[in-house]
Design a protein around this motif. Structure first.
Motif, mmCIF file in Angstrom:
data_model
loop_
_atom_site.group_PDB
_atom_site.id
_atom_site.type_symbol
_atom_site.label_atom_id
_atom_site.label_comp_id
_atom_site.label_asym_id
_atom_site.label_seq_id
_atom_site.Cartn_x
_atom_site.Cartn_y
_atom_site.Cartn_z
ATOM 1 N N GLY A 456 -21.181 59.199 14.016
ATOM 2 C CA GLY A 456 -21.431 60.468 14.861
ATOM 3 C C GLY A 456 -22.339 59.863 16.117
ATOM 4 O O GLY A 456 -22.104 60.406 17.229
ATOM 5 N N ALA A 457 -22.922 58.516 16.206
ATOM 6 C CA ALA A 457 -23.541 58.176 17.269
ATOM 7 C C ALA A 457 -22.373 57.661 18.539
ATOM 8 O O ALA A 457 -22.450 57.860 19.631
ATOM 9 N N ALA A 458 -21.397 57.210 17.804
ATOM 10 C CA ALA A 458 -20.080 56.976 18.977
ATOM 11 C C ALA A 458 -19.461 58.081 19.197
ATOM 12 O O ALA A 458 -18.638 58.128 20.475
ATOM 13 N N ALA A 459 -19.637 59.176 18.835
ATOM 14 C CA ALA A 459 -18.850 60.650 19.019
ATOM 15 C C ALA A 459 -19.808 61.274 19.997
ATOM 16 O O ALA A 459 -19.230 62.232 20.494
ATOM 17 N N GLY A 460 -21.043 60.985 20.111
ATOM 18 C CA GLY A 460 -21.882 61.718 20.975
ATOM 19 C C GLY A 460 -21.656 61.699 22.442
ATOM 20 O O GLY A 460 -20.828 60.819 22.823
ATOM 21 N N GLU A 461 -22.421 62.061 23.349
ATOM 22 C CA GLU A 461 -22.650 61.889 24.743
ATOM 23 C C GLU A 461 -23.030 60.297 24.849
ATOM 24 O O GLU A 461 -23.794 59.682 24.272
ATOM 25 N N GLY A 462 -22.113 59.842 25.733
ATOM 26 C CA GLY A 462 -22.031 58.350 26.013
ATOM 27 C C GLY A 462 -21.696 57.387 24.573
ATOM 28 O O GLY A 462 -22.751 56.379 24.824
ATOM 29 N N GLY A 463 -20.908 57.672 23.830
ATOM 30 C CA GLY A 463 -20.681 57.138 22.663
ATOM 31 C C GLY A 463 -20.264 55.636 23.054
ATOM 32 O O GLY A 463 -20.868 54.793 22.269
ATOM 33 N N ALA A 464 -19.552 55.277 23.862
ATOM 34 C CA ALA A 464 -19.033 54.018 24.300
ATOM 35 C C ALA A 464 -20.372 53.029 24.729
ATOM 36 O O ALA A 464 -20.240 51.894 24.242
ATOM 37 N N ALA A 465 -21.241 53.768 25.561
ATOM 38 C CA ALA A 465 -22.452 52.988 25.754
ATOM 39 C C ALA A 465 -23.359 52.877 24.698
ATOM 40 O O ALA A 465 -24.097 51.571 24.505
ATOM 41 N N ALA A 469 -24.632 49.346 23.702
ATOM 42 C CA ALA A 469 -26.101 49.015 23.270
ATOM 43 C C ALA A 469 -26.111 48.375 21.962
ATOM 44 O O ALA A 469 -27.086 47.534 21.808
ATOM 45 N N ALA A 470 -25.816 49.074 20.811
ATOM 46 C CA ALA A 470 -25.895 48.518 19.424
ATOM 47 C C ALA A 470 -25.402 47.059 19.402
ATOM 48 O O ALA A 470 -26.355 46.372 18.800
ATOM 49 N N ALA A 471 -24.406 46.547 19.951
ATOM 50 C CA ALA A 471 -23.791 45.402 20.034
ATOM 51 C C ALA A 471 -24.574 44.305 20.713
ATOM 52 O O ALA A 471 -24.838 43.290 20.355
ATOM 53 N N LYS A 472 -25.305 44.933 21.973
ATOM 54 C CA LYS A 472 -26.127 44.133 22.685
ATOM 55 C C LYS A 472 -27.510 43.770 21.926
ATOM 56 O O LYS A 472 -28.033 42.696 21.608
ATOM 57 N N LEU A 473 -27.873 44.760 21.144
ATOM 58 C CA LEU A 473 -29.081 44.572 20.205
ATOM 59 C C LEU A 473 -28.851 43.753 19.204
ATOM 60 O O LEU A 473 -29.534 42.669 18.804
ATOM 61 N N ALA A 474 -27.458 43.749 18.449
ATOM 62 C CA ALA A 474 -27.119 42.841 17.634
ATOM 63 C C ALA A 474 -26.954 41.354 17.996
ATOM 64 O O ALA A 474 -27.604 40.300 17.406
ATOM 65 N N LYS A 475 -26.456 41.205 19.190
ATOM 66 C CA LYS A 475 -26.512 39.811 19.765
ATOM 67 C C LYS A 475 -28.151 39.340 20.316
ATOM 68 O O LYS A 475 -28.498 38.258 19.907
ATOM 69 N N ASN A 476 -28.935 40.319 20.750
ATOM 70 C CA ASN A 476 -30.383 39.843 21.033
ATOM 71 C C ASN A 476 -31.105 39.584 19.778
ATOM 72 O O ASN A 476 -32.007 38.552 19.885
ATOM 73 N N SER A 640 -16.886 37.353 18.659
ATOM 74 C CA SER A 640 -16.888 37.279 20.615
ATOM 75 C C SER A 640 -16.360 38.699 20.942
ATOM 76 O O SER A 640 -16.811 39.039 21.845
ATOM 77 N N ASP A 641 -15.629 39.526 20.084
ATOM 78 C CA ASP A 641 -15.224 40.885 20.204
ATOM 79 C C ASP A 641 -16.755 41.610 20.512
ATOM 80 O O ASP A 641 -16.907 42.593 21.426
ATOM 81 N N VAL A 642 -17.713 41.541 19.537
ATOM 82 C CA VAL A 642 -18.710 42.165 19.684
ATOM 83 C C VAL A 642 -19.768 41.568 20.863
ATOM 84 O O VAL A 642 -20.280 42.738 21.482
ATOM 85 N N ALA A 646 -21.073 43.960 23.948
ATOM 86 C CA ALA A 646 -22.358 44.157 24.502
ATOM 87 C C ALA A 646 -22.205 44.118 26.063
ATOM 88 O O ALA A 646 -23.277 44.603 26.506
ATOM 89 N N SER A 647 -21.355 43.476 26.477
ATOM 90 C CA SER A 647 -21.488 43.107 28.086
ATOM 91 C C SER A 647 -20.835 44.572 28.629
ATOM 92 O O SER A 647 -20.991 44.871 29.956
ATOM 93 N N ALA A 648 -20.184 45.358 28.004
ATOM 94 C CA ALA A 648 -19.687 46.736 28.953
ATOM 95 C C ALA A 648 -20.600 47.818 29.255
ATOM 96 O O ALA A 648 -20.543 48.139 30.368
ATOM 97 N N GLY A 649 -21.965 47.823 28.677
ATOM 98 C CA GLY A 649 -23.053 48.789 29.091
ATOM 99 C C GLY A 649 -22.397 50.150 29.382
ATOM 100 O O GLY A 649 -21.529 50.635 28.718
ATOM 101 N N GLY A 650 -23.133 50.946 30.234
ATOM 102 C CA GLY A 650 -22.739 52.459 30.475
ATOM 103 C C GLY A 650 -24.142 53.006 30.192
ATOM 104 O O GLY A 650 -24.955 52.839 29.589
ATOM 105 N N PRO A 651 -24.141 54.422 30.844
ATOM 106 C CA PRO A 651 -25.307 55.305 30.580
ATOM 107 C C PRO A 651 -25.260 56.023 29.354
ATOM 108 O O PRO A 651 -24.020 56.324 28.614
ATOM 109 N N LEU A 652 -26.297 56.039 28.474
ATOM 110 C CA LEU A 652 -26.353 56.405 27.119
ATOM 111 C C LEU A 652 -26.411 57.837 26.942
ATOM 112 O O LEU A 652 -26.141 58.558 25.882
#
Length: 693
Positions: A456-465, A469-476, A640-642, A646-652
């Motif tokens: 559901g999070a990936a299907a909503g507005e700004g799903g790719a972002a 962001a979740a991948a960046k959080l996992a990395k951090n 490394s895929d994650v 994480a570096s893709a970014g974009g508006p949430l």
């Protein structure tokens, strides 16, 4: 390890084992009614009695006594346990005699007959008569919902059902009232149970006190053919057994698979079988003058082929549904690639998963069993209680063990465990990524943090972002460490990971599913079991599927396919595990397997697919995608895929996160055709209405 002698055989077992577990490790068979490996110990049936040398001068309950509590011999010899001594035999016969004092002679009319623990053990430990002549007690049957039928005269008070709903399901709605002979198992005020896992008490009940209400008096176990398969009601891929009589599926039961579902299944998985025979498409249909009429296979395929040959391939597309097997998706992509069609998508919900980002970007990387190793869990835009109830029970299992914090980002829901609601949407996710939220420290301090992103999070507005962001959080948070990848995607559709593995996403300049469904976007649209998307007027729609659901209502040509119990097919679950669903019955009427329909169509459009059998199709599939040949194995993603994600970014975006499954009981065409699921959905809606008042 501790040495122990069981029936003359010496065995080494862990000190934390119970005597019952130690005896089983030594190969001794211990009867039991109340003991269950996945529940707490009750010790109230006393059927597992054994004799301990040097112990008390009476039999002891082996389920409730630990190996570390045994005394060694006078000279330090290992403790000695006997499971077949005259004392043990007499004690077990006495216990059985007690159990049968009040148990009614219902075996000829009991649905548990033929697979009843009490029947089996009374054959081994029962005696020819009873010394008791008192009247048998009578207990009124209880109403506990539309799924579980009660015959409480048969109850032996093992309390397995009570412990299951309290410990595993997390919905403690069953308990005992009264004492002694007046004790009764019931729900509070005899209300219906609300758990999505309540049907498992049917399997747990060792007698016929709790049986399946929809299956009551339908068949006997020896009449049924039993087929091992996998579930497709969610993306977990639970191991199931499909029991059929002739062409009709009669019931669905769980199989043990510790890596996925242990031995539990959801109520939708267990009781959806009546929807397999209702509202079925059993012959081809062609729409003439606005009305669908029956047609032959030759005519229907001819109409589709003529349209496909004449159409501009840039205005042809296909949408793949949530229940499609890998084989038909592979055949569809192969056919469309040969025709030069680029409009192909399996993401009906518009989720932003992209196989170009790497496999680790869209699978449940830590694995389902790996949930038990996590020490901090964050749920983003998902309600696992509805999207994957068995996984939710696994998270609860980890939570009950302690030492873990669970955070929920999205809708405020009851998940059956203590989840902290952190916020509703992207703003809170941004705070977590930037380390400004208190829960971010809990993730950073954890050795094995787990971030679960819902479909559901990936299907909503700004799903790719959101995924980025979740991948960046996992990395951090340090979730991408050696031996642990804590980035997990929880899909809601059984076909989704397999489709992404095959690359069923739009090609260069291709249209997404939602774009294809728009008015006037295409001239010809294929729906391969796609029922969760509204197709607007304009396109000529060809529907290949099983039920008269949304896709069939919109279709101009209907080609009847086979349901998951009616074909042999591969499915890839949310953790990337390849699983095989075996055929348990046959499609009704003129229904055919989906890949065979596409093979027949390919010949008529002049793009013949080079396989005539399922074995040939799988050989082509395995040659192109070798990991599909490794059944029950996971082709792990690269961390490394994650990091790249994480570096893709974009508006949430600004919309709050929503669950991918708004109604647990009506999430696919099979469930919507089920009368049992409709009743459960109405019951839940009525309960919510009462709560709102």
């Amino acid at each position: 390890m501790t040495k122990i002698i069981v029936d003359g055989a010496e065995v080494d077992v862990p000190a934390e084992y119970t005597i019952l577990q130690a005896c089983e490790a030594a190969g001794a068979e211990i009867p039991r009614f109340c003991f269950h490996e996945r529940l707490s110990i009750a010790g109230n049936c006393r059927m597992c009695l054994v004799e301990v040398k040097g112990g008390p001068p009476k039999p002891v309950a082996s389920c409730a006594m630990g190996v570390r509590d045994l005394r060694p011999g006078p000279n330090g010899e290992p403790p000695v346990v006997s499971t077949r001594s005259p004392m043990v035999r007499k004690a077990r016969e006495g216990v059985m005699e007690f159990l049968l004092i009040n148990h009614p002679l219902d075996c000829p009319i009991c649905d548990q007959g033929g697979e009843c623990d009490l029947q089996d053990q009374s054959m081994a430990y029962g005696v020819s008569g009873s010394r008791f002549f008192e009247n048998k007690r009578a207990v009124e049957d209880k109403y506990i919902g539309p799924l579980v039928k009660t015959q409480m005269n048969r109850c032996i008070h093992c309390t397995r059902c009570v412990r299951f709903v309290a410990e595993v399901a997390g919905s403690p709605e069953i308990g005992a009232i009264g004492r002694g002979e007046d004790m009764e198992i019931t729900t509070y005020l005899e209300t219906a149970m609300t758990s999505e896992l309540q049907g498992n008490v049917i399997d747990l009940c060792p007698v016929g006190a709790l049986t399946s209400k929809p299956y009551a008096f339908k068949a006997r176990p020896w009449e049924l053919s039993k087929t091992e398969s996998v579930d497709v009601m969610d993306a977990l891929g639970s191991a199931i057994r499909v029991d059929a009589r002739g062409r009709e599926v009669m019931r669905i039961l769980p199989r043990v698979n510790d890596d996925v579902n242990e031995e539990w299944i959801s109520d939708k998985t267990r009781f959806v079988w009546d929807g397999l025979g209702a509202q079925r498409l059993d012959r081809p249909y062609v729409r003439d003058n606005g009305r669908l009429r029956p047609a032959s296979w030759g005519e229907a395929l001819g109409v589709v082929a003529a349209r496909l040959r004449a159409a501009d391939k840039g205005r042809v597309g296909a949408i793949v549904g949530d229940l499609a097997a890998v084989e038909e998706m592979f055949a569809l992509k192969d056919l469309f690639d040969r025709l030069g069609v680029r409009n192909l998508d399996a993401r009906q919900d518009g989720a932003a998963f992209d196989p170009a980002q790497g496999r680790a970007s869209y699978i449940f990387n830590p694995t389902i069993a790996g949930v038990e190793q996590a020490d901090a869990i964050l749920l983003i835009g998902t309600n696992p209680r509805h999207e994957a109830p068995v996984l939710n029970a696994r998270i609860r299992k980890r939570w009950r063990r302690g030492g873990v914090r669970v955070g929920l980002l999205g809708e405020r829901v009851d998940l059956t465990y203590g989840a902290e609601h952190l916020g509703a949407g992207p703003d809170t996710l941004t705070e977590l990524v930037e380390g400004k939220h208190s829960f971010a420290k809990a993730l950073a301090d954890a050795e094995r943090p787990l971030i679960i992103v819902g479909a559901g999070a990936a299907a909503g507005e700004g799903g790719a972002a959101v995924l980025s962001a979740a991948a960046k959080l996992a990395k951090n948070a340090g979730a991408l460490a050696a031996g642990w990848n804590g980035f997990a995607v929880l899909h809601a559709a059984a076909s989704r990971v397999g489709a992404l593995d095959l690359g069923l996403v739009p090609g260069e300049s291709g249209l997404t599913a939602r774009q294809m469904a728009g008015a006037g976007a295409l001239d010809l649209l294929f729906l391969l079991g796609a029922d969760e998307i509204d197709v607007e007027p304009g396109a000529f729609v060809v529907y290949v599927g099983t039920h008269g659901d949304r896709g069939a209502h919109r279709a101009d040509v209907i080609l009847p396919g086979a349901a998951y119990t009616e074909k042999s097919g591969l499915y890839v679950n949310t953790e990337g595990r390849v699983q095989l669903a075996n055929r348990a019955a046959f499609a009704p009427g003129e229904g055919r397997e989906d890949w065979a329909i596409l093979r027949a169509l390919s010949e008529q459009v002049g793009a013949r697919l080079p396989y005539d059998t399922l074995a040939q199709l799988r050989a082509a599939l395995f040659a192109t995608h070798p990991h599909m040949a490794a059944l029950n194995q996971i082709s792990a993603g690269d961390a490394s895929d994650v990091e790249r994600l994480a570096s893709a970014g974009g508006p949430l975006g600004g919309e709050p996160f929503r669950s991918a499954v708004p109604d647990f009981y009506l999430s696919n065409p099979i469930a919507r055709a089920s009368a049992v699921m409709a009743e459960m959905s109405a019951l839940r809606a009525a309960r919510f209405a009462e709560a709102a008042e």
